[in-house]
Write a protein that holds these residues in place. Structure first.
Motif, PDB file in Angstrom:
ATOM      1  N   ARG A 115       0.716  -1.159   0.038  1.00 45.83           N
ATOM      2  CA  ARG A 115       0.134   0.048   0.160  1.00 45.83           C
ATOM      3  C   ARG A 115       1.061   1.282   0.011  1.00 45.83           C
ATOM      4  O   ARG A 115       0.664   2.146  -0.751  1.00 45.83           O
ATOM      5  N   ALA A 116       1.816   1.233   0.722  1.00 41.70           N
ATOM      6  CA  ALA A 116       2.750   2.394   1.010  1.00 41.70           C
ATOM      7  C   ALA A 116       3.501   2.594  -0.462  1.00 41.70           C
ATOM      8  O   ALA A 116       3.559   3.875  -0.698  1.00 41.70           O
ATOM      9  N   ILE A 117       3.846   1.737  -1.294  1.00 42.96           N
ATOM     10  CA  ILE A 117       4.290   1.780  -2.427  1.00 42.96           C
ATOM     11  C   ILE A 117       3.331   2.649  -3.371  1.00 42.96           C
ATOM     12  O   ILE A 117       3.783   3.606  -4.233  1.00 42.96           O
ATOM     13  N   SER A 118       2.276   2.175  -3.302  1.00 45.93           N
ATOM     14  CA  SER A 118       1.224   2.718  -4.216  1.00 45.93           C
ATOM     15  C   SER A 118       0.837   4.195  -3.753  1.00 45.93           C
ATOM     16  O   SER A 118       0.271   4.910  -4.615  1.00 45.93           O
ATOM     17  N   LEU A 119       1.292   4.452  -2.590  1.00 45.17           N
ATOM     18  CA  LEU A 119       0.892   6.051  -2.231  1.00 45.17           C
ATOM     19  C   LEU A 119       2.114   6.898  -2.660  1.00 45.17           C
ATOM     20  O   LEU A 119       2.135   8.303  -2.543  1.00 45.17           O
ATOM     21  N   ILE A 120       3.366   6.363  -2.914  1.00 43.49           N
ATOM     22  CA  ILE A 120       4.505   7.539  -3.331  1.00 43.49           C
ATOM     23  C   ILE A 120       4.310   8.168  -4.361  1.00 43.49           C
ATOM     24  O   ILE A 120       4.300   7.528  -5.493  1.00 43.49           O
ATOM     25  N   LYS A 121       4.223   9.258  -4.308  1.00 43.95           N
ATOM     26  CA  LYS A 121       4.352  10.193  -5.567  1.00 43.95           C
ATOM     27  C   LYS A 121       5.476  10.485  -6.558  1.00 43.95           C
ATOM     28  O   LYS A 121       6.659   9.983  -5.738  1.00 43.95           O
ATOM     29  N   ALA A 122       5.487  10.604  -7.608  1.00 46.34           N
ATOM     30  CA  ALA A 122       6.584  10.518  -8.482  1.00 46.34           C
ATOM     31  C   ALA A 122       7.579  11.595  -8.137  1.00 46.34           C
ATOM     32  O   ALA A 122       8.880  11.530  -8.032  1.00 46.34           O
ATOM     33  N   GLN A 123       6.994  12.834  -7.864  1.00 46.20           N
ATOM     34  CA  GLN A 123       7.543  14.081  -7.462  1.00 46.20           C
ATOM     35  C   GLN A 123       7.988  13.903  -6.213  1.00 46.20           C
ATOM     36  O   GLN A 123       7.233  13.620  -5.197  1.00 46.20           O
ATOM     37  N   ARG A 124       9.358  14.487  -5.699  1.00 44.35           N
ATOM     38  CA  ARG A 124       9.698  14.517  -4.195  1.00 44.35           C
ATOM     39  C   ARG A 124       9.824  16.111  -3.922  1.00 44.35           C
ATOM     40  O   ARG A 124      10.333  16.710  -4.723  1.00 44.35           O
ATOM     41  N   HIS A 125       9.363  16.069  -2.869  1.00 45.49           N
ATOM     42  CA  HIS A 125       9.203  17.610  -2.166  1.00 45.49           C
ATOM     43  C   HIS A 125      10.057  17.742  -1.115  1.00 45.49           C
ATOM     44  O   HIS A 125      10.068  18.465  -0.109  1.00 45.49           O
ATOM     45  N   CYS A 126      10.791  16.575  -0.674  1.00 40.95           N
ATOM     46  CA  CYS A 126      11.313  16.442   0.644  1.00 40.95           C
ATOM     47  C   CYS A 126      12.704  17.026   0.538  1.00 40.95           C
ATOM     48  O   CYS A 126      13.260  17.123  -0.421  1.00 40.95           O
ATOM     49  N   PRO A 127      13.268  17.275   1.550  1.00 36.65           N
ATOM     50  CA  PRO A 127      14.758  17.719   1.821  1.00 36.65           C
ATOM     51  C   PRO A 127      15.752  16.717   1.326  1.00 36.65           C
ATOM     52  O   PRO A 127      16.908  17.017   0.883  1.00 36.65           O
ATOM     53  N   CYS A 128      15.330  15.591   1.312  1.00 33.12           N
ATOM     54  CA  CYS A 128      16.443  14.362   0.857  1.00 33.12           C
ATOM     55  C   CYS A 128      17.112  14.714  -0.306  1.00 33.12           C
ATOM     56  O   CYS A 128      18.356  14.401  -0.432  1.00 33.12           O
ATOM     57  N   LYS A 129      16.436  15.155  -1.392  1.00 32.41           N
ATOM     58  CA  LYS A 129      16.851  15.097  -2.627  1.00 32.41           C
ATOM     59  C   LYS A 129      17.892  16.355  -2.823  1.00 32.41           C
ATOM     60  O   LYS A 129      18.856  16.151  -3.664  1.00 32.41           O
ATOM     61  N   ASP A 130      18.026  17.060  -1.989  1.00 29.71           N
ATOM     62  CA  ASP A 130      19.203  18.131  -2.084  1.00 29.71           C
ATOM     63  C   ASP A 130      20.049  17.948  -0.776  1.00 29.71           C
ATOM     64  O   ASP A 130      20.698  19.058  -0.307  1.00 29.71           O
ATOM     65  N   ALA A 131      20.223  16.663  -0.603  1.00 30.27           N
ATOM     66  CA  ALA A 131      20.880  16.682   1.014  1.00 30.27           C
ATOM     67  C   ALA A 131      22.488  17.151   0.879  1.00 30.27           C
ATOM     68  O   ALA A 131      23.073  17.649   1.686  1.00 30.27           O
ATOM     69  N   LEU A 132      23.175  17.105  -0.416  1.00 29.16           N
ATOM     70  CA  LEU A 132      24.568  17.641  -0.704  1.00 29.16           C
ATOM     71  C   LEU A 132      24.431  19.047  -0.879  1.00 29.16           C
ATOM     72  O   LEU A 132      25.562  19.463  -0.766  1.00 29.16           O
ATOM     73  N   LYS A 133      23.398  19.603  -0.979  1.00 29.58           N
ATOM     74  CA  LYS A 133      23.364  20.716  -1.214  1.00 29.58           C
ATOM     75  C   LYS A 133      24.005  21.915   0.024  1.00 29.58           C
ATOM     76  O   LYS A 133      23.638  21.488   1.118  1.00 29.58           O
ATOM     77  N   ASP A 134      24.784  22.627  -0.098  1.00 26.39           N
ATOM     78  CA  ASP A 134      25.539  23.348   1.244  1.00 26.39           C
ATOM     79  C   ASP A 134      26.087  22.393   2.103  1.00 26.39           C
ATOM     80  O   ASP A 134      26.230  22.662   3.370  1.00 26.39           O
ATOM     81  N   ALA A 135      26.507  21.048   1.746  1.00 29.19           N
ATOM     82  CA  ALA A 135      26.891  20.561   2.810  1.00 29.19           C
ATOM     83  C   ALA A 135      28.502  20.235   2.481  1.00 29.19           C
ATOM     84  O   ALA A 135      29.260  19.603   3.566  1.00 29.19           O
ATOM     85  N   LYS A 136      29.066  20.658   1.399  1.00 30.01           N
ATOM     86  CA  LYS A 136      30.236  20.524   1.200  1.00 30.01           C
ATOM     87  C   LYS A 136      31.209  21.573   1.921  1.00 30.01           C
ATOM     88  O   LYS A 136      30.864  22.827   1.857  1.00 30.01           O
TER      89      LYS A 136
END
Ligand code: HPA
Length: 262
Positions: A239-260
Motif C-alpha cells: 500500500r505504501a508503494i502505491s501511495l508514493i508520488k513520483a515527484q519528491r518535495h522532501c529535503p532528501c533530494k538536496d542533501a548535498l546542497k550546502d553540505a560540502k
C-alpha cells in the motif's frame, strides 16, 4: 528505471508473489552488495528488492557492506528506499508483532564505514531528521488504509551486534530516549542521505529488549515473529508503494546542497 528500492531485513529475503522482471548483479567501487538486486513489478510499479543479509542470511549486521548496497541502489536509479528491519522493543507499550515508523536514530555502532566521503571531499550532511518525511507519511497513511496499528514515531537505537544487548545497556538506551533497538539502520540511513535517496524504515518488534521481560533472547523468536507478521508487513509495504508520488518535495533530494566544506 525503477525509482523504488526495498531492503528486506531478517526473515525477509524475498518479496511476496510479485512479478520478477530480472536480476542484476551490481559491481560497485566498494565491493559486492549483499546479493543480486531483484527488479520487480508490484501493481504495475517497478521496484528493486535487495536482501540485506543475503538471500541465505549469511551476512551479520556488522559485516553488511552498506556502502555497496546503497551505491548499487543508486546506480539502478532508485531514489526512494523502503527498509524493513527486526527490532527489540524498549518502550513498554510495544509488543512483539507491533510495527514502528521510527522518526529518530541514536547511533551506537562502531567500526562501520558510515560515509561515502572519506577521501578528498568533505561533506557534512544534515541528519536532524534521519528518515524521509514523505516516506514516513506514506507508511503512516498506508497503515491506516490497511487497518494496521502502528506507532507513528519512535527512536531507533542502532547497536553493533551481532550479540543482543545486556540489561544495563537496554536500561541506559531507555533512559536516553530509545523506543526500539536494532542492528542495521546505521549507517544505512546516512549513506542513503549522502546518496540523496529518501530512506524510511518499517521496524517490526520481534521481541522485548533484554531485561524488559525475563528470559533468554533467541534468534528463533525474532524469525518466528517476522514470519507471523509477514502478511501485515507485505500489505503495509504494497500500500505504501502505491501511495508514493513520483515527484519528491522532501529535503532528501538536496542533501548535498550546502553540505560540502570548501
Ligand atoms: N536487539 C537488537 N537487535 C534486534 C533485537 C534486539 O533485541 N531484536 C531484533 N533485532
Amino acid at each position: 528505471m525503477p525509482a523504488i528500492g526495498i531492503i528486506g531485513g531478517s526473515g525477509v529475503y524475498r518479496m511476496p508473489p510479485v512479478e520478477l522482471i530480472r536480476e542484476e548483479a551490481v559491481d560497485t567501487p566498494y565491493g559486492a552488495p549483499s546479493d543480486t538486486y531483484k527488479i520487480l513489478k508490484i501493481s504495475g510499479i517497478e521496484a528493486v528488492f535487495l536482501a540485506r543479509h543475503g538471500s541465505g542470511h549469511t551476512i551479520p549486521p556488522h559485516k553488511v557492506n552498506y556502502r555497496a548496497n546503497i551505491w548499487g541502489f543508486k546506480s539502478l536509479g532508485v531514489n526512494r528506499l523502503l527498509s524493513m528491519g527486526a527490532v527489540g522493543g524498549l518502550n513498554t507499550l510495544l509488543w512483539p508483532g507491533d510495527i514502528v515508523v521510527a522518526d529518530q536514530i541514536i547511533d551506537m555502532t562502531t567500526g562501520r564505514t558510515s560515509t561515502f566521503y572519506d577521501k578528498d571531499e568533505v561533506y557534512h550532511v544534515d541528519f536532524s531528521e534521519p528518515f524521509c518525511p514523505e516516506l514516513r507519511a506514506a507508511f503512516i497513511e498506508a497503515a491506516a488504509a490497511v487497518e494496521l496499528p502502528v506507532l507513528t514515531r519512535g527512536t531507533y537505537v542502532c547497536t553493533n551486534g551481532p550479540r543482543f544487548e545486556t540489561r544495563a545497556e537496554i536500561r541506559y538506551y531507555s533512559i536516553i530516549g530509545a523506543d526500539v533497538v536494532g542492528m542495521t539502520a546505521m549507517p544505512e540511513a546516512v549513506l542513503a542521505r549522502e546518496a540523496e535517496i529518501c530512506y524510511g524504515t518499517i521496524a517490526t518488534v520481534t521481541n522485548f529488549a533484554a531485561g524488559i521481560s525475563t528470559g533468554k533472547l533467541t534468534t528463533t523468536e525474532v524469525i518466528e515473529t517476522i514470519n507471523k507478521s509477514s502478511i501485515n508487513l507485505n500489505a503495509l509495504l504494497l500500500r505504501a508503494i502505491s501511495l508514493i508520488k513520483a515527484q519528491r518535495h522532501c529535503p532528501c533530494k538536496d542533501a548535498l546542497k550546502d553540505a560540502k566544506l570548501g
